[in-house]
Design an enzyme around this catalytic site. Sequence first.
Site, PDB file in Angstrom:
ATOM      1  N   SER A  63       0.811  -1.221   0.000  1.00 13.65           N
ATOM      2  CA  SER A  63       0.000   0.000   0.000  1.00 13.65           C
ATOM      3  C   SER A  63       0.844   1.270   0.000  1.00 13.65           C
ATOM      4  O   SER A  63       0.388   2.320  -0.453  1.00 13.65           O
ATOM      5  CB  SER A  63      -0.937   0.004   1.215  1.00 13.65           C
ATOM      6  OG  SER A  63      -0.204  -0.151   2.418  1.00 13.65           O
ATOM      7  N   ASP A 101      -2.527   7.805   7.914  1.00 11.86           N
ATOM      8  CA  ASP A 101      -2.868   7.216   9.210  1.00 11.86           C
ATOM      9  C   ASP A 101      -1.543   6.883   9.881  1.00 11.86           C
ATOM     10  O   ASP A 101      -0.484   7.290   9.407  1.00 11.86           O
ATOM     11  CB  ASP A 101      -3.781   5.987   9.064  1.00 11.86           C
ATOM     12  CG  ASP A 101      -3.189   4.911   8.165  1.00 11.86           C
ATOM     13  OD1 ASP A 101      -1.961   4.685   8.227  1.00 11.86           O
ATOM     14  OD2 ASP A 101      -3.945   4.291   7.398  1.00 11.86           O
ATOM     15  N   HIS A 142       0.856   4.910   7.215  1.00 14.50           N
ATOM     16  CA  HIS A 142       1.012   5.239   5.800  1.00 14.50           C
ATOM     17  C   HIS A 142       1.398   6.707   5.620  1.00 14.50           C
ATOM     18  O   HIS A 142       0.687   7.593   6.098  1.00 14.50           O
ATOM     19  CB  HIS A 142      -0.287   4.962   5.026  1.00 14.50           C
ATOM     20  CG  HIS A 142      -0.657   3.526   4.979  1.00 14.50           C
ATOM     21  ND1 HIS A 142      -1.403   2.913   5.965  1.00 14.50           N
ATOM     22  CD2 HIS A 142      -0.364   2.558   4.067  1.00 14.50           C
ATOM     23  CE1 HIS A 142      -1.566   1.640   5.658  1.00 14.50           C
ATOM     24  NE2 HIS A 142      -0.952   1.398   4.517  1.00 14.50           N
TER      25      HIS A 142
END
EC number: 3.1.1.53
Length: 642
Positions: free
Chosen positions: A58, A353, A356
């Site tokens: 991600s 968050d 990330h």
Amino acid sequence: AEKIKICLQKQANSSFSLHNGFGGNLYATEEKRMFELVKPKAGASVLNQSTWIGFGDSRTDKSNSAFPRSADVSAKTADKFRSLSGGSLMLSMFGPPGKVDYLYQGCGKHKVFYEGVNWSPHAAIDCYRKNWTDIKLNFQKNIYELASQSHCMSLVNALDKTIPLQVTAEVAKNCNNSFLKNPALYTQEVNPSKQICGEENLAFFTLPTQFGTYECKLHLVASCYFIYDSKEVYNKRGCDNYFQVIYDSSGKVVGGLDNRVSPYTGNTGDTPTMQCDMLQLKPGRYSVRSSPRFLLMPERSYCFDMKEKGLVTAVQSVWGKGRKSDYAVDQACLSTPGCMLIQKQKPYIGEADDHHGDQEMRELLSGLDYEARCISQSGWVNETSPFTEEYLLPPKFGRCPLAAKEESIPKIPDGLLIPTSGTDTTVTKPKSRIFGNDDLIIGLLFVAIVETGIGGYLLGSRKESGGGVTKESAEKGFEKIGNDIQILRSSTNIAIEKLNDRITHDEQAIRDLTLEIENARSEALLGELGIIRALLVGNISIGLQESLWELASEITNRAGDLAVEVSPGCWIIDNNICDQSCQNFIFKFNETAPVPTIPPLDTKIDLQSDPFYWGSSLGLAITTPISLAALAISGIAICRTK
């Protein structure tokens, strides 16, 4: 008539420094080092933007809904990654239930891995093993090793197989009432009234030579089996011992466990643990034999073409606050020769968050947007200087600078330059000289050496007559520098041969040896630069002498019959015939237009080395035009006598 004598005036004083060269000397108002020391930038970079590929999750996934806030790389770099949020190479290898299953594949000379965090203690994957960290370490290590020897790699997510008729696919409670996609779990129903222990399982799987467009010369296969503390724990009915063994086509054992010949652990416990060893296997047909109750069948592999050696960079992959990580990626890279590890110095603090978009990681990976001349464990360098203040830690690839002390780098003259006549007897003397042996002659000449680096060699005169460097002079100069460099390199090779006797299998000894070899290379290069500097100074001196001769000739031509050259650099003029404006025309023409002299030269010095070579091989090349600027006369000091 009033006659006056006008001469070019000597302008040297104690503020000038003397620079001795091969074929001529210079006095200069300033000096600068041939090269400045460079400092590596921390983090990852690549040698060639067109030949690298990344594998990520991600944090490199451009399709993530929170991109770019969720990413640790730029949009440009994200395009180079094969990524899917929630994925990892190990998740795709084993396929635990409920996890992302992404088909990782791609080609590149340099492979950058920024993944792994999605299979960590936080994921809480069980399936007969509560702690997978040691298996992850072994898996990542094999991935990095094989990736460094391949151009292309791909997950093979469906191996051809043949399984015995008496087995059926099974699930496990401690695996979310499912099981891994690789290995698959098969069980055999045993009818106590007919056959208490069941039949030995014999299965086959094939590792392909090609998967889609990807060639497979070697496969990474997980050989999984159960570990029992005792025979009684495995089979309370009193049947035979546990075994799960993989054979190649010739019948040779290549993996597995056989408790018929190997002892049980002897620990106390009634639940087996699953162990998975990483095997590097060639394409072909393999057989699996197991004791009746359970069969763990390989269903997937990673395929590598093994076509070329390349670079591998592994980026530390950890969670932010509140989630437990492991450091298997770090340990795997550090234990794999040639793997460069990028590590954080601070906790992960995300922007999108907690997990990330970390600023420190973005800085460490920002170098992936650029091409570097050198990449190393110490960081990356894109400056052209061959020297750095501190030794760059291996592994390192490209044109890497060598460690040197600033004071050991030769200096070259700069600013206002004044030539002396020099001693190169092969240089043609100007027909009309304005200087004597070891005299200082000046017309306030200024030469700019632009860019980082040195001005270079003057390779010959543009005039068939007059001063300058002759072909013979240049050839002799290069013959001398060539011979001296060979002597230096010969001495270096002798030193290296002596060091070879000290090589042992001890890693520290090898690191010490590498450092000593680099130090020897650095000293040899500094010696070479000293020779280059001497030739450079001499040739600039000769070129400036020619320029002054051209200046004197231009003054004589402008004066015509109004001035008579009575000695080198001196003219007699009739003040009544040639007034001040006339004299300004003759002697100060340069204030409106510089005298054309030496054109720009192709003289940049560069270090050459084979890309992807560990360290820097020393070779000097004259490359692109660097710009020893055409000499412009900035002013003429005139002395007058009556």
